[in-house]
Design an enzyme around this catalytic site. Structure first.
Site, PDB file in Angstrom:
ATOM      1  N   VAL A 140       0.848  -1.208   0.000  1.00 54.29           N
ATOM      2  CA  VAL A 140       0.000   0.000   0.000  1.00 54.29           C
ATOM      3  C   VAL A 140       0.878   1.250   0.000  1.00 54.29           C
ATOM      4  CG1 VAL A 140      -1.668   1.353   1.330  1.00 54.29           C
ATOM      5  CG2 VAL A 140      -1.956  -1.124   1.137  1.00 54.29           C
ATOM      6  N   PHE A 162      11.073  -5.351   6.100  1.00 52.99           N
ATOM      7  CA  PHE A 162      10.639  -6.668   6.567  1.00 52.99           C
ATOM      8  C   PHE A 162       9.681  -7.269   5.529  1.00 52.99           C
ATOM      9  CE2 PHE A 162       7.513  -9.199   9.208  1.00 52.99           C
ATOM     10  CZ  PHE A 162       8.292 -10.344   9.230  1.00 52.99           C
ATOM     11  N   THR A 163       8.653  -6.503   5.165  1.00 52.22           N
ATOM     12  CA  THR A 163       7.803  -6.955   4.055  1.00 52.22           C
ATOM     13  C   THR A 163       7.876  -6.002   2.867  1.00 52.22           C
ATOM     14  OG1 THR A 163       5.897  -5.877   5.082  1.00 52.22           O
ATOM     15  CG2 THR A 163       6.157  -8.239   5.489  1.00 52.22           C
ATOM     16  N   SER A 201       3.953  -1.714   9.245  1.00 51.50           N
ATOM     17  CA  SER A 201       3.533  -2.905  10.005  1.00 51.50           C
ATOM     18  C   SER A 201       3.305  -4.035   9.024  1.00 51.50           C
ATOM     19  CB  SER A 201       2.212  -2.652  10.759  1.00 51.50           C
ATOM     20  OG  SER A 201       1.757  -3.867  11.338  1.00 51.50           O
ATOM     21  N   LYS A 217       5.397  -4.338  18.981  1.00 49.42           N
ATOM     22  CA  LYS A 217       6.326  -3.204  19.137  1.00 49.42           C
ATOM     23  C   LYS A 217       6.160  -2.180  18.004  1.00 49.42           C
ATOM     24  CE  LYS A 217      10.234  -5.345  21.535  1.00 49.42           C
ATOM     25  NZ  LYS A 217      11.609  -5.855  21.352  1.00 49.42           N
ATOM     26  N   ASN A 225       6.841   6.659  18.557  1.00 45.51           N
ATOM     27  CA  ASN A 225       7.935   7.383  17.907  1.00 45.51           C
ATOM     28  C   ASN A 225       7.414   8.341  16.838  1.00 45.51           C
ATOM     29  OD1 ASN A 225       9.982   6.305  19.447  1.00 45.51           O
ATOM     30  ND2 ASN A 225      10.287   4.554  18.092  1.00 45.51           N
ATOM     31  N   LYS A 231       4.786  15.584  17.220  1.00 47.84           N
ATOM     32  CA  LYS A 231       4.653  16.590  18.280  1.00 47.84           C
ATOM     33  C   LYS A 231       5.812  17.592  18.202  1.00 47.84           C
ATOM     34  CE  LYS A 231       5.451  16.840  23.170  1.00 47.84           C
ATOM     35  NZ  LYS A 231       5.841  16.053  24.337  1.00 47.84           N
ATOM     36  N   TYR A 271      -1.777  -8.238  16.375  1.00 49.03           N
ATOM     37  CA  TYR A 271      -2.083  -7.217  15.365  1.00 49.03           C
ATOM     38  C   TYR A 271      -3.304  -6.400  15.783  1.00 49.03           C
ATOM     39  CZ  TYR A 271      -2.884  -5.427  10.555  1.00 49.03           C
ATOM     40  OH  TYR A 271      -3.055  -4.654   9.436  1.00 49.03           O
ATOM     41  N   TYR A 285      -2.378  11.478  22.115  1.00 53.24           N
ATOM     42  CA  TYR A 285      -1.456  12.545  21.695  1.00 53.24           C
ATOM     43  C   TYR A 285      -2.231  13.761  21.184  1.00 53.24           C
ATOM     44  CZ  TYR A 285       3.202  10.496  22.164  1.00 53.24           C
ATOM     45  OH  TYR A 285       4.381   9.993  22.663  1.00 53.24           O
TER      46      TYR A 285
HETATM   47  O1  LIG Z   1      -5.254 -19.276   1.071  1.00 50.55           O
HETATM   48  C1  LIG Z   1      -6.146 -18.735   1.757  1.00 50.55           C
HETATM   49  C2  LIG Z   1      -5.933 -17.524   2.452  1.00 50.55           C
HETATM   50  C3  LIG Z   1      -6.978 -17.009   3.194  1.00 50.55           C
HETATM   51  N1  LIG Z   1      -8.174 -17.613   3.236  1.00 50.55           N
HETATM   52  C4  LIG Z   1      -9.304 -17.040   3.981  1.00 50.55           C
HETATM   53  O2  LIG Z   1      -9.666 -15.835   3.313  1.00 50.55           O
HETATM   54  C5  LIG Z   1     -10.140 -14.888   4.258  1.00 50.55           C
HETATM   55  C6  LIG Z   1      -9.339 -13.624   4.127  1.00 50.55           C
HETATM   56  O3  LIG Z   1      -8.054 -13.853   4.629  1.00 50.55           O
HETATM   57  P1  LIG Z   1      -6.818 -12.884   4.409  1.00 50.55           P
HETATM   58  O4  LIG Z   1      -5.654 -13.580   4.971  1.00 50.55           O
HETATM   59  O5  LIG Z   1      -6.757 -12.458   3.012  1.00 50.55           O
HETATM   60  O6  LIG Z   1      -7.138 -11.564   5.233  1.00 50.55           O
HETATM   61  P2  LIG Z   1      -7.925 -11.326   6.605  1.00 50.55           P
HETATM   62  O7  LIG Z   1      -9.249 -10.773   6.239  1.00 50.55           O
HETATM   63  O8  LIG Z   1      -7.945 -12.524   7.463  1.00 50.55           O
HETATM   64  O9  LIG Z   1      -7.003 -10.274   7.318  1.00 50.55           O
HETATM   65  C7  LIG Z   1      -6.794  -8.996   6.716  1.00 50.55           C
HETATM   66  O10 LIG Z   1      -7.814  -8.191   7.081  1.00 50.55           O
HETATM   67  C8  LIG Z   1      -7.797  -6.818   6.876  1.00 50.55           C
HETATM   68  C9  LIG Z   1      -6.464  -6.184   6.789  1.00 50.55           C
HETATM   69  O11 LIG Z   1      -6.441  -4.929   7.432  1.00 50.55           O
HETATM   70  C10 LIG Z   1      -5.367  -7.018   7.298  1.00 50.55           C
HETATM   71  O12 LIG Z   1      -4.196  -6.588   6.699  1.00 50.55           O
HETATM   72  C11 LIG Z   1      -5.453  -8.489   7.156  1.00 50.55           C
HETATM   73  O13 LIG Z   1      -5.125  -8.988   8.402  1.00 50.55           O
HETATM   74  C12 LIG Z   1     -10.024 -15.543   5.615  1.00 50.55           C
HETATM   75  O14 LIG Z   1     -11.232 -16.097   5.977  1.00 50.55           O
HETATM   76  C13 LIG Z   1      -9.008 -16.642   5.409  1.00 50.55           C
HETATM   77  O15 LIG Z   1      -9.149 -17.716   6.286  1.00 50.55           O
HETATM   78  C14 LIG Z   1      -8.388 -18.817   2.552  1.00 50.55           C
HETATM   79  O16 LIG Z   1      -9.474 -19.370   2.567  1.00 50.55           O
HETATM   80  N2  LIG Z   1      -7.363 -19.330   1.833  1.00 50.55           N
END
Ligand SMILES: O=c1ccn([C@@H]2O[C@H](COP(=O)(O)OP(=O)(O)O[C@H]3OC[C@@H](O)[C@H](O)[C@H]3O)[C@@H](O)[C@H]2O)c(=O)[nH]1
Length: 467
Positions: A140, A162-163, A201, A217, A225, A231, A271, A285
């Site tokens: 994003v 990281f990602t 994140s 964290k 931070n 601020k 999360y 804040y």
């Molecule tokens: O291979 C897969 C991956 C996921 N899923 C399912 O598809 C649905 C969506 O899962 P995703 O992993 O894409 O995303 P989630 O909705 O669980 O989480 C997301 O939600 C909103 C965002 O803000 C977050 O970044 C993210 O955590 C879930 O029910 C999951 O179990 C499958 O059925 N098969």
């Protein structure tokens, strides 16, 4: 010019000279005094000779200065095997000099040829903002960075990779309005900015569960931070929150006024709860320190630049379908999600940041589907022979999710524009290319015979994603 007023005979064939000698890049036009016989020496070496065997061809000693390359510093160069007597013609000297000048100018120009960047709007000093985007090299974040730069702002990306990936912002590297800082926001940062989009994140469940403590964290200490920085310098902050603050919701669709249903000790808590604290910090804040804050609750988002290993449903299903593998549905497949295309989200983020509205705002597409339906949609668009298979349900997996976007509509005049079919088409195209390139990149592995990897991967990558 150097040849004006001279006879044809006096002019030396520069090309012929070029073939015999190469002018050292050390020769600088600035050290040359062009008047009368006060010619500066030119450092020459036979074209075939390596630089280490370069020779100092001194045409004339007169007028050598200490700072000229042929002056006192010339001791480091070997004495020329070519006698100065063999090059007595003034025209020849001039021609040699001219070649050196041209070669130096060519070199300078090569450095100056600008990399081709997307066209950005010119904003005057008053309107141009310096904007920091934490997580700006992520999926994003990088789309947001594109948007802000195209609008003419200065953007500082802060990312710990990281990602995030440099590749996501590579098309801006070197641009005067762009800066990339490799920094983990868990550590304080001291810079001057007008606005901060705090997106840093991991966001996909497998990524944020990979190191739960680090996820906490990032979203708590990292947010402190960012708010502390805001601020100090008087910046406005937009916090990227999530639909996951609603947990496994008992209210449907989800309005911003709903307080949520989160398991505080479940696998998603690192999360969900950290994002809830992040929101709490923002409003604390704002109240205590007068930091202006905006809070976006982002619902499921997809599009190009998602990582191949992202692990979320959109990338998983598309990659599985493209590779003819089984489509893995977790649980019954009756759980629902509503998917928004990334450019719609970016539009909402920018509108929210620049609005006067300070309470949380849902940003998502209310177009809701079961995961089963979604598998059918992807299979229909990609084609192929994949089967749908059912795997164990994910613990605490939210069963229904759809944003109520009335607030975004009223306060920001925002609504998503990209229909699922169009967005998925673009995303399928992106993943198809990613798969081809990753297959290609196997061939590019550095080895003695093949040489270093090619640049094709970078050059052929489309610069920007549009609606
Ligand atoms: O291979 C897969 C991956 C996921 N899923 C399912 O598809 C649905 C969506 O899962 P995703 O992993 O894409 O995303 P989630 O909705 O669980 O989480 C997301 O939600 C909103 C965002 O803000 C977050 O970044 C993210 O955590 C879930 O029910 C999951 O179990 C499958 O059925 N098969």
């Amino acid at each position: 010019t150097w040849t004006s007023g001279r006879s044809q005979e006096q002019q030396v064939d520069a090309n012929e000279l070029r073939q015999n000698v190469r002018v050292s890049p050390l020769t600088s036009s600035r050290s040359f005094r062009a008047s009368g016989t006060n010619l500066a020496p030119v450092l020459l070496r036979p074209k075939s000779a390596p630089a280490s065997e370069a020779v100092n061809l001194i045409l004339k000693d007169d007028g050598r200065g200490k700072d000229s390359p042929g002056g006192d510093n010339a001791d480091v160069w070997m004495k020329s095997p070519i006698s100065s007597n063999s090059l007595q013609n003034n025209s020849l000297r001039e021609a040699l000099y001219r070649i050196s000048e041209l070669e130096n100018r060519l070199k300078e120009m090569e450095y100056k040829v600008p990399k081709k960047y997307p066209d950005v709007v010119f904003l005057n000093y008053k309107d141009r903002k310096r904007i920091m985007v934490t997580g700006g090299a992520g999926f994003v974040g990088s789309h947001l960075v594109d948007r802000l730069l195209l609008e003419g702002h200065e953007v500082i990306v802060v990312d710990n990779f990281f990602t995030g990936r440099k590749l996501n912002v590579i098309h801006w590297m070197g641009h005067q309005n762009f800066e990339l800082i490799h920094h983990d926001i868990v550590n304080p940062l001291f810079i001057e900015v007008d606005q901060i989009y705090h997106l840093a994140s991991p966001a996909s469940p497998p990524h944020y569960m990979f190191n739960p403590v680090k996820t906490i964290k990032t979203n708590t200490i990292g947010t402190i931070n960012v708010l502390g920085l805001a601020k100090r310098v008087g910046a406005r902050v937009l916090i990227a929150s999530t639909s996951e603050v609603y947990g496994d919701p008992e209210v449907h669709p989800q309005k911003e006024t709903y307080w949520g249903h989160v398991n505080p000790i479940g696998p998603r808590a690192c999360y969900d709860e950290a994002k809830r604290v992040s929101e709490t910090l923002a409003y604390s804040y704002q109240k205590q320190e007068s930091v202006p804050v905006r809070v976006a609750r982002i619902f499921n988002t997809y599009g190009p630049r998602m990582h191949m290993n992202d692990g979320r449903v959109v990338s998983n299903f598309i990659i599985q379908a493209l590779q003819g593998e089984d489509i893995t549905v977790y649980g019954s497949g009756k759980q629902t999600r509503s998917f928004q295309y990334v450019t719609d989200l970016v539009d909402g983020l920018v509108k929210l940041m620049n609005s006067n509205y300070s309470l949380p705002v849902n940003l998502g597409n209310p177009d809701e589907h079961t995961i089963d339906e979604f598998a059918t949609i992807i299979l229909g668009m990609v084609g192929g022979s994949s089967r749908v298979v059912y795997k164990d349900a994910v613990e605490d997996d939210p069963q229904r999710r759809r944003p109520d976007i009335t607030r975004a509509n009223e306060q920001l005049n925002w609504a998503p524009l990209v229909p699922l079919s169009r967005g998925i088409q673009k995303t399928v195209k992106y993943f198809r290319e990613e798969l081809e390139r990753s297959a290609d990149s196997q061939k590019n592995t550095y080895n003695v015979e093949n040489g270093p990897p090619t640049q094709n991967y970078i050059e052929e990558r489309p610069l920007l994603t549009t609606n």
